[in-house]
Design an enzyme around this catalytic site. Structure first.
Site, PDB file in Angstrom:
ATOM      1  N   HIS A 262       0.861  -1.139  -0.106  1.00 27.22           N
ATOM      2  CA  HIS A 262       0.141   0.143   0.009  1.00 27.22           C
ATOM      3  C   HIS A 262       0.794   1.395  -0.001  1.00 27.22           C
ATOM      4  O   HIS A 262       2.005   1.251   0.760  1.00 27.22           O
ATOM      5  CB  HIS A 262      -0.924   0.067   1.295  1.00 27.22           C
ATOM      6  CG  HIS A 262      -1.974  -0.835   1.176  1.00 27.22           C
ATOM      7  ND1 HIS A 262      -3.030  -1.054   0.055  1.00 27.22           N
ATOM      8  CD2 HIS A 262      -2.208  -2.024   1.889  1.00 27.22           C
ATOM      9  CE1 HIS A 262      -3.750  -2.159   0.549  1.00 27.22           C
ATOM     10  NE2 HIS A 262      -3.326  -2.750   1.365  1.00 27.22           N
TER      11      HIS A 262
ATOM     12  N   CYS B 245      -0.658   2.142  -5.240  1.00 26.78           N
ATOM     13  CA  CYS B 245      -1.346   3.115  -5.566  1.00 26.78           C
ATOM     14  C   CYS B 245      -0.437   4.379  -5.692  1.00 26.78           C
ATOM     15  O   CYS B 245       0.754   4.325  -4.980  1.00 26.78           O
ATOM     16  CB  CYS B 245      -2.462   3.619  -4.621  1.00 26.78           C
ATOM     17  SG  CYS B 245      -3.713   2.309  -4.302  1.00 26.78           S
TER      18      CYS B 245
END
Length: 369
Positions: A135, A177
């Site tokens: 992440h 991301c």
């Protein structure tokens, strides 16, 4: 810095290394471990040996109590391929996967107690694949949900690697991301970087496994693996083919690569320069040049008459030796038969026979030599 750069450009590419990092814990991040293990399996299949792979897994999904398939990890819902097989060598596991240890691996700044198997022992002839998944956000990647790797941390580590001549070329691949922001601070030559998404974009999972109950692979890694599965270690497919294969409609994000620090055109760079093995070729003037061949050549220069003469003399000599042995054995046997009737007891016969066995043993030993 200029000297280091020019030196690495002239240095021959001699070996490949891979540093594969899963930074996420917890069951719902199953796909990040599957991403890393999938790429681990692929680079091994294409020829990079385990001793040149540093595998970092922040959690052990295979042994999680929620796992319906204990000691197994899958990246596809058909469960045909167990990624967590017997030949998986994890170098950093669980709470060992930290930002500090990651930077130590890259820069080589280890404590003395760290074994060689946990070290990146690359040199100025090395091509390194650095793959990271987890992440992330704008210029950071989370480790263990408790700390972050910043873009300037990564840039500083790569700068140290370059100054210490720890690589010739470096490919950084990030699946998270806003992945492309993580390599925005890089300034070292010889570095090529690609991310699964641009600033402001998310990276998405590919599909859910109903049996496992969570997503099992991310989209960017899934389509990377689909491309790599068509290759073998002898393939000359270029990196540009991989980079051009990413479809934003399938990824649901924009794969972005940075090549302003990279000296070569992507069309000239085979995939196996980073994802496969280095084939070592030894150049010689002749295919069959050795001392034994020289001796053989000298022997073939003998005249035909001399060869025939030597062959005949060897044949005569062997036949004479055989006749002599046959005569000797025959005389010994006749002596035994002539004296059998003169023995008055069996004990005397046995003793005489044992004495006669000694010359037979000597003859048989000589013949065997």
């Amino acid at each position: 810095m200029a000297y280091s750069s020019s030196s690495s450009e002239t240095m021959m590419h001699t070996n490949n290394w891979a540093v594969l990092v899963c930074t996420s814990r917890f069951w719902f991040n199953y796909r990040h471990m599957a991403n890393t293990l999938s790429l681990y399996r692929t680079v091994k299949r294409l020829g990079i040996p385990d001793e040149r792979i540093i595998l970092m897994l922040a959690d052990d999904m295979a042994c999680n109590a929620r796992n319906k398939y204990p000691a197994q990890v899958f990246n596809n819902e058909n469960h045909r391929l167990n990624l967590y097989g017997d030949n998986v060598e994890v170098d950093y596991r669980g709470y060992e996967v930290t930002v500090e240890n990651f930077l130590r691996v890259l820069t080589g700044r280890h404590e003395n107690a760290v074994p060689r198997s946990k070290r990146l022992l690359s040199d100025e002839g090395s091509h390194i694949l650095l793959y990271m998944t987890g992440h992330g956000g704008d210029e950071f990647l989370k480790f263990q949900d408790s700390e972050e790797l910043q873009s300037h941390d990564l840039a500083d580590a790569v700068k140290q690697m370059k100054e210490k001549r720890r690589f010739k070329e470096l490919l950084i691949m990030v699946d998270t991301c806003q992945a492309s922001t993580l390599f925005s601070q890089l300034h070292s030559p010889g570095v090529l970087a690609i991310g699964s998404s641009m600033k402001g974009e998310n990276s998405y999972s590919h599909h859910l496994d109903p049996d496992v109950g969570v997503s099992v692979v991310d989209r960017f890694t899934f389509y990377t693996l689909a491309f790599l599965e068509r290759l073998n270690m002898y393939d000359n497919t270029s990196l540009s083919s991989l980079f051009n294969s990413y479809n934003p409609n399938l990824l649901m994000s924009t794969a972005h690569y940075r090549m302003d620090l990279y000296q070569r055109h992507l069309d000239e760079v085979p995939m196996t320069n980073f994802f496969g093995s280095v084939m070592e070729t030894i150049h010689t003037d002749s295919a069959y040049r050795s001392q034994s061949n020289k001796n053989f050549g000298a022997k073939t220069n003998m005249s035909l008459d001399q060869s025939i003469s030597d062959s005949n003399s060897r044949t005569l000599r062997n036949s004479d030796e055989k006749e002599y042995l046959q005569d000797s054995v025959g005389q010994l046997w006749n002596t035994i038969l002539s004296n059998v009737n003169t023995f008055e007891s069996i004990d005397a016969f046995v003793c005489y026979g044992l004495l006669l066995m000694l010359p037979l043993l000597i003859v048989s030993t000589w013949l065997s030599q």
